[in-house]
Design a protein around this motif. Structure first.
Motif, PDB file in Angstrom:
ATOM      1  N   GLU A  85       0.843  -1.187   0.000  1.00 51.83           N
ATOM      2  CA  GLU A  85       0.000   0.000   0.000  1.00 51.83           C
ATOM      3  C   GLU A  85       0.885   1.245   0.000  1.00 51.83           C
ATOM      4  O   GLU A  85       2.073   1.180   0.306  1.00 51.83           O
ATOM      5  CB  GLU A  85      -0.908  -0.014   1.222  1.00 51.83           C
ATOM      6  CG  GLU A  85      -1.728  -1.281   1.391  1.00 51.83           C
ATOM      7  CD  GLU A  85      -2.695  -1.561   0.252  1.00 51.83           C
ATOM      8  OE1 GLU A  85      -2.958  -0.644  -0.564  1.00 51.83           O
ATOM      9  OE2 GLU A  85      -3.184  -2.695   0.159  1.00 51.83           O
ATOM     10  N   VAL A 119       0.666   3.831  -8.193  1.00 52.55           N
ATOM     11  CA  VAL A 119      -0.515   3.801  -7.319  1.00 52.55           C
ATOM     12  C   VAL A 119      -0.877   5.217  -6.885  1.00 52.55           C
ATOM     13  O   VAL A 119      -2.062   5.582  -6.830  1.00 52.55           O
ATOM     14  CB  VAL A 119      -0.251   2.892  -6.096  1.00 52.55           C
ATOM     15  CG1 VAL A 119      -1.426   2.961  -5.124  1.00 52.55           C
ATOM     16  CG2 VAL A 119      -0.012   1.457  -6.540  1.00 52.55           C
ATOM     17  N   ARG A 122      -2.981   7.038  -9.353  1.00 54.30           N
ATOM     18  CA  ARG A 122      -4.379   6.583  -9.291  1.00 54.30           C
ATOM     19  C   ARG A 122      -5.118   7.250  -8.131  1.00 54.30           C
ATOM     20  O   ARG A 122      -6.278   7.645  -8.267  1.00 54.30           O
ATOM     21  CB  ARG A 122      -4.414   5.059  -9.125  1.00 54.30           C
ATOM     22  CG  ARG A 122      -4.124   4.297 -10.396  1.00 54.30           C
ATOM     23  CD  ARG A 122      -5.232   4.470 -11.413  1.00 54.30           C
ATOM     24  NE  ARG A 122      -5.026   3.642 -12.594  1.00 54.30           N
ATOM     25  CZ  ARG A 122      -5.885   3.532 -13.595  1.00 54.30           C
ATOM     26  NH1 ARG A 122      -7.001   4.227 -13.559  1.00 54.30           N
ATOM     27  NH2 ARG A 122      -5.619   2.767 -14.626  1.00 54.30           N
ATOM     28  N   LEU A 123      -4.428   7.399  -7.004  1.00 53.58           N
ATOM     29  CA  LEU A 123      -5.079   8.012  -5.846  1.00 53.58           C
ATOM     30  C   LEU A 123      -5.323   9.505  -6.049  1.00 53.58           C
ATOM     31  O   LEU A 123      -6.172  10.098  -5.372  1.00 53.58           O
ATOM     32  CB  LEU A 123      -4.224   7.793  -4.592  1.00 53.58           C
ATOM     33  CG  LEU A 123      -4.068   6.341  -4.125  1.00 53.58           C
ATOM     34  CD1 LEU A 123      -3.180   6.270  -2.901  1.00 53.58           C
ATOM     35  CD2 LEU A 123      -5.420   5.707  -3.838  1.00 53.58           C
ATOM     36  N   SER A 181      -3.806   3.823   0.259  1.00 52.53           N
ATOM     37  CA  SER A 181      -4.430   2.867  -0.659  1.00 52.53           C
ATOM     38  C   SER A 181      -4.885   1.613   0.087  1.00 52.53           C
ATOM     39  O   SER A 181      -4.429   1.316   1.189  1.00 52.53           O
ATOM     40  CB  SER A 181      -3.465   2.495  -1.778  1.00 52.53           C
ATOM     41  OG  SER A 181      -2.354   1.767  -1.270  1.00 52.53           O
ATOM     42  N   LEU A 183      -5.267  -1.635  -1.843  1.00 50.17           N
ATOM     43  CA  LEU A 183      -5.274  -2.528  -3.002  1.00 50.17           C
ATOM     44  C   LEU A 183      -5.184  -4.006  -2.605  1.00 50.17           C
ATOM     45  O   LEU A 183      -5.818  -4.858  -3.202  1.00 50.17           O
ATOM     46  CB  LEU A 183      -4.107  -2.178  -3.937  1.00 50.17           C
ATOM     47  CG  LEU A 183      -4.188  -0.802  -4.599  1.00 50.17           C
ATOM     48  CD1 LEU A 183      -2.917  -0.516  -5.375  1.00 50.17           C
ATOM     49  CD2 LEU A 183      -5.399  -0.711  -5.515  1.00 50.17           C
TER      50      LEU A 183
END
Length: 251
Positions: A85, A119, A122-123, A181, A183
């Motif tokens: 994460e 990542v 994306r956040l 995150s 995920l």
């Protein structure tokens, strides 16, 4: 025989001795000699891999995807209950309370970890920010990213979640998490080079998977490593699922 194990240079500094403790334990139980390769940064890691020095690699998910797909490495284990994460954090005094408060032109501290960047982007989607809207400020480590954030050199920092939570308490108290995150299916992976025969890998893999968090001595090693739950097998199907997920993040 001796196998060279390269460890990705993105673990917390306090976990450095844990790798030597684990190597000693595995050598004793498997009868296989392990020589650790500990690159200081992503560039040195890339050079070691290009030179063919590594028989085994503890790789981040971004690198693992390319190594499995393009170079024929095979996954055999991964940390148990320890997904990769990531955290986006700012200074506690910052007016930003959510990622949506970050604006085009914002400055973000980032280490050379491509999976964290992937990542993190994306956040940032709720803020309508792309990588071209951001002024990226390179950081040599997560500790450096925290200092840059606290000193006002950047508006926020990208952190591997395990590294963020391993920061000194006084540092974390001066930071504020904007988002973390969830995920769960992306993690570091232990890979074997195609030249490593199954018969040579098997004793080491068996010893690794048998390191038991319920055993006091083993638990001390795993705690030093920052992986308290130990390791679990990673099958080909698991690796392919993670690769598909990484592809989705890249799209």
């Amino acid at each position: 025989m001796t196998l060279n194990l390269l460890v990705a240079p993105d673990f917390a500094p306090e976990n450095f001795p844990g790798w030597y403790m684990l190597a000693t334990l595995l050598q004793h139980r498997s009868g296989t000699r392990l020589h650790l390769l500990m690159p200081a940064d992503a560039r040195e890691q890339a050079q070691m891999l290009a030179d063919g020095l590594a028989d085994l690699v503890y790789a981040n998910p971004f690198d693992a995807t390319a190594m499995i797909r393009d170079q024929g490495y095979r996954a055999f284990a991964r940390p148990k209950a320890h997904s990769n994460e990531m955290v986006i954090a700012t200074a506690a005094a910052s007016p930003a309370d959510h990622v949506e408060d970050l604006r085009p032109g914002c400055r973000i501290a980032l280490t050379d970890n491509r999976d964290v960047r992937l990542v993190g982007l994306r956040l940032l989607e709720p803020a309508d920010l792309t990588e071209h809207d951001i002024q990226w400020e390179p950081a040599s480590s997560y500790q450096a990213a925290a200092r840059m954030t606290l000193n006002g050199q950047v508006d926020a920092g990208f952190f591997l979640a395990s590294a963020y939570h391993a920061l000194a308490r006084i540092t974390r108290e001066r930071l504020k998490v904007l988002v973390e995150s969830r995920l769960r299916d992306i993690s570091h992976v232990l890979l074997a080079h195609p030249r490593v025969a199954d018969a040579d890998l098997a004793p080491l893999a068996q010893a690794l998977l048998a390191v038991d968090p319920a055993d006091t001595g083993d638990a001390q090693v795993l705690q030093a490593l920052g992986l308290p739950a130990g390791f679990e097998p990673m099958e080909r199907e698991d690796a392919e699922f993670m690769i598909d997920l990484m592809d989705t993040l890249l799209d």
